[in-house]
Design a protein around this motif. Structure first.
Motif, mmCIF file in Angstrom:
data_model
loop_
_atom_site.group_PDB
_atom_site.id
_atom_site.type_symbol
_atom_site.label_atom_id
_atom_site.label_comp_id
_atom_site.label_asym_id
_atom_site.label_seq_id
_atom_site.Cartn_x
_atom_site.Cartn_y
_atom_site.Cartn_z
ATOM 1 N N GLU A 119 0.802 -1.215 0.000
ATOM 2 C CA GLU A 119 0.000 0.000 0.000
ATOM 3 C C GLU A 119 0.839 1.271 0.000
ATOM 4 O O GLU A 119 0.289 2.368 -0.028
ATOM 5 N N VAL A 120 2.165 1.129 0.056
ATOM 6 C CA VAL A 120 3.068 2.286 0.070
ATOM 7 C C VAL A 120 4.217 2.049 -0.901
ATOM 8 O O VAL A 120 4.469 0.923 -1.323
ATOM 9 N N LEU A 121 4.906 3.128 -1.236
ATOM 10 C CA LEU A 121 6.099 3.075 -2.070
ATOM 11 C C LEU A 121 7.277 3.659 -1.299
ATOM 12 O O LEU A 121 7.068 4.444 -0.362
ATOM 13 N N GLU A 122 8.492 3.291 -1.683
ATOM 14 C CA GLU A 122 9.668 3.889 -1.064
ATOM 15 C C GLU A 122 9.629 5.395 -1.286
ATOM 16 O O GLU A 122 9.261 5.868 -2.363
ATOM 17 N N GLY A 123 9.973 6.149 -0.235
ATOM 18 C CA GLY A 123 9.989 7.600 -0.303
ATOM 19 C C GLY A 123 8.695 8.258 0.139
ATOM 20 O O GLY A 123 8.658 9.469 0.337
ATOM 21 N N GLU A 124 7.631 7.489 0.292
ATOM 22 C CA GLU A 124 6.349 8.058 0.703
ATOM 23 C C GLU A 124 6.304 8.308 2.204
ATOM 24 O O GLU A 124 6.831 7.519 2.991
ATOM 25 N N PRO A 125 5.649 9.400 2.627
ATOM 26 C CA PRO A 125 5.439 9.624 4.058
ATOM 27 C C PRO A 125 4.340 8.694 4.571
ATOM 28 O O PRO A 125 3.414 8.345 3.830
ATOM 29 N N VAL A 126 4.474 8.267 5.821
ATOM 30 C CA VAL A 126 3.453 7.440 6.474
ATOM 31 C C VAL A 126 3.187 7.981 7.873
ATOM 32 O O VAL A 126 4.020 8.680 8.444
ATOM 33 N N VAL A 127 2.033 7.628 8.400
ATOM 34 C CA VAL A 127 1.673 7.999 9.771
ATOM 35 C C VAL A 127 1.471 6.720 10.568
ATOM 36 O O VAL A 127 1.197 5.651 10.009
ATOM 37 N N ALA A 128 1.601 6.827 11.866
ATOM 38 C CA ALA A 128 1.403 5.675 12.748
ATOM 39 C C ALA A 128 0.009 5.095 12.517
ATOM 40 O O ALA A 128 -0.971 5.828 12.438
ATOM 41 N N GLY A 129 -0.058 3.784 12.348
ATOM 42 C CA GLY A 129 -1.324 3.098 12.134
ATOM 43 C C GLY A 129 -1.706 2.940 10.676
ATOM 44 O O GLY A 129 -2.681 2.254 10.366
ATOM 45 N N GLU A 130 -0.945 3.540 9.760
ATOM 46 C CA GLU A 130 -1.247 3.419 8.330
ATOM 47 C C GLU A 130 -0.925 2.010 7.844
ATOM 48 O O GLU A 130 0.069 1.405 8.245
ATOM 49 N N VAL A 131 -1.758 1.481 6.951
ATOM 50 C CA VAL A 131 -1.534 0.149 6.387
ATOM 51 C C VAL A 131 -0.369 0.208 5.400
ATOM 52 O O VAL A 131 -0.381 1.003 4.467
ATOM 53 N N LEU A 132 0.633 -0.632 5.634
ATOM 54 C CA LEU A 132 1.777 -0.743 4.731
ATOM 55 C C LEU A 132 1.558 -1.847 3.703
ATOM 56 O O LEU A 132 1.947 -1.717 2.548
ATOM 57 N N ALA A 133 0.924 -2.942 4.137
ATOM 58 C CA ALA A 133 0.698 -4.082 3.247
ATOM 59 C C ALA A 133 -0.395 -4.980 3.813
ATOM 60 O O ALA A 133 -0.647 -4.986 5.022
ATOM 61 N N TYR A 134 -1.026 -5.728 2.917
ATOM 62 C CA TYR A 134 -1.950 -6.793 3.293
ATOM 63 C C TYR A 134 -1.262 -8.113 3.000
ATOM 64 O O TYR A 134 -0.548 -8.235 1.994
ATOM 65 N N PHE A 135 -1.477 -9.112 3.867
ATOM 66 C CA PHE A 135 -0.841 -10.413 3.660
ATOM 67 C C PHE A 135 -1.752 -11.537 4.109
ATOM 68 O O PHE A 135 -2.721 -11.318 4.828
ATOM 69 N N LYS A 136 -1.438 -12.746 3.622
ATOM 70 C CA LYS A 136 -2.102 -13.962 4.092
ATOM 71 C C LYS A 136 -1.091 -14.723 4.931
ATOM 72 O O LYS A 136 0.014 -15.012 4.471
ATOM 73 N N GLU A 137 -1.482 -15.050 6.132
ATOM 74 C CA GLU A 137 -0.601 -15.768 7.054
ATOM 75 C C GLU A 137 -0.539 -17.242 6.695
ATOM 76 O O GLU A 137 -1.537 -17.847 6.329
ATOM 77 N N ASP A 138 0.665 -17.820 6.801
ATOM 78 C CA ASP A 138 0.852 -19.255 6.668
ATOM 79 C C ASP A 138 0.480 -19.910 7.988
ATOM 80 O O ASP A 138 0.676 -19.330 9.044
ATOM 81 N N LEU A 139 0.026 -21.118 7.902
ATOM 82 C CA LEU A 139 -0.238 -21.869 9.131
ATOM 83 C C LEU A 139 0.797 -22.969 9.323
ATOM 84 O O LEU A 139 0.610 -23.885 10.089
ATOM 85 N N PHE A 140 1.942 -22.833 8.594
ATOM 86 C CA PHE A 140 3.022 -23.794 8.713
ATOM 87 C C PHE A 140 3.805 -23.546 9.991
ATOM 88 O O PHE A 140 4.058 -22.404 10.350
ATOM 89 N N VAL A 141 4.225 -24.609 10.640
ATOM 90 C CA VAL A 141 5.090 -24.494 11.802
ATOM 91 C C VAL A 141 6.503 -24.244 11.296
ATOM 92 O O VAL A 141 6.983 -24.914 10.395
ATOM 93 N N THR A 142 7.179 -23.221 11.888
ATOM 94 C CA THR A 142 8.560 -22.929 11.503
ATOM 95 C C THR A 142 9.489 -23.255 12.654
ATOM 96 O O THR A 142 9.047 -23.613 13.739
ATOM 97 N N GLY A 143 10.776 -23.066 12.429
ATOM 98 C CA GLY A 143 11.791 -23.436 13.406
ATOM 99 C C GLY A 143 11.657 -22.750 14.753
ATOM 100 O O GLY A 143 12.082 -23.294 15.753
ATOM 101 N N SER A 144 11.079 -21.561 14.812
ATOM 102 C CA SER A 144 11.014 -20.873 16.094
ATOM 103 C C SER A 144 9.660 -21.032 16.781
ATOM 104 O O SER A 144 9.436 -20.470 17.835
ATOM 105 N N ASP A 145 8.734 -21.782 16.163
ATOM 106 C CA ASP A 145 7.423 -22.017 16.790
ATOM 107 C C ASP A 145 7.537 -23.048 17.882
ATOM 108 O O ASP A 145 8.342 -23.881 17.900
#
Length: 82
Positions: free
Chosen positions: A56-82
């Protein structure tokens, strides 16, 4: 899998984006860098793995606290630190 957001924790300017749309990322991997007004850099990472759906942002753009930077889908895979 859930759609979730990555939010900016502070006001500043997007200095670096380390991911791209449709890319995979892993927990605690650096995703964004935001340069604050005092010159310090805030590293943005999260404690889950997933796939970036949209940026939702580009390099060089100003942002404010709480602004959405990106949307993602979480994996449900167990990783090494889980």
């Amino acid at each position: 899998m859930y759609v979730d957001v990555i939010l900016s924790p502070c006001d500043g300017k997007v200095e670096k984006i380390s991911i791209s749309k449709n890319s995979r990322f892993y927990e605690w991997e650096q995703l964004f860098q935001i340069k604050k007004a005092d010159g310090s850099v805030e590293i943005i990472d999260i404690g889950v793995s997933g796939k970036i759906e949209t940026l939702e942002v580009l390099e060089g753009e100003p942002v404010v606290a709480g602004e959405v930077l990106a949307y993602f889908k979480e994996d449900l895979f167990v990783t090494g630190s889980d």
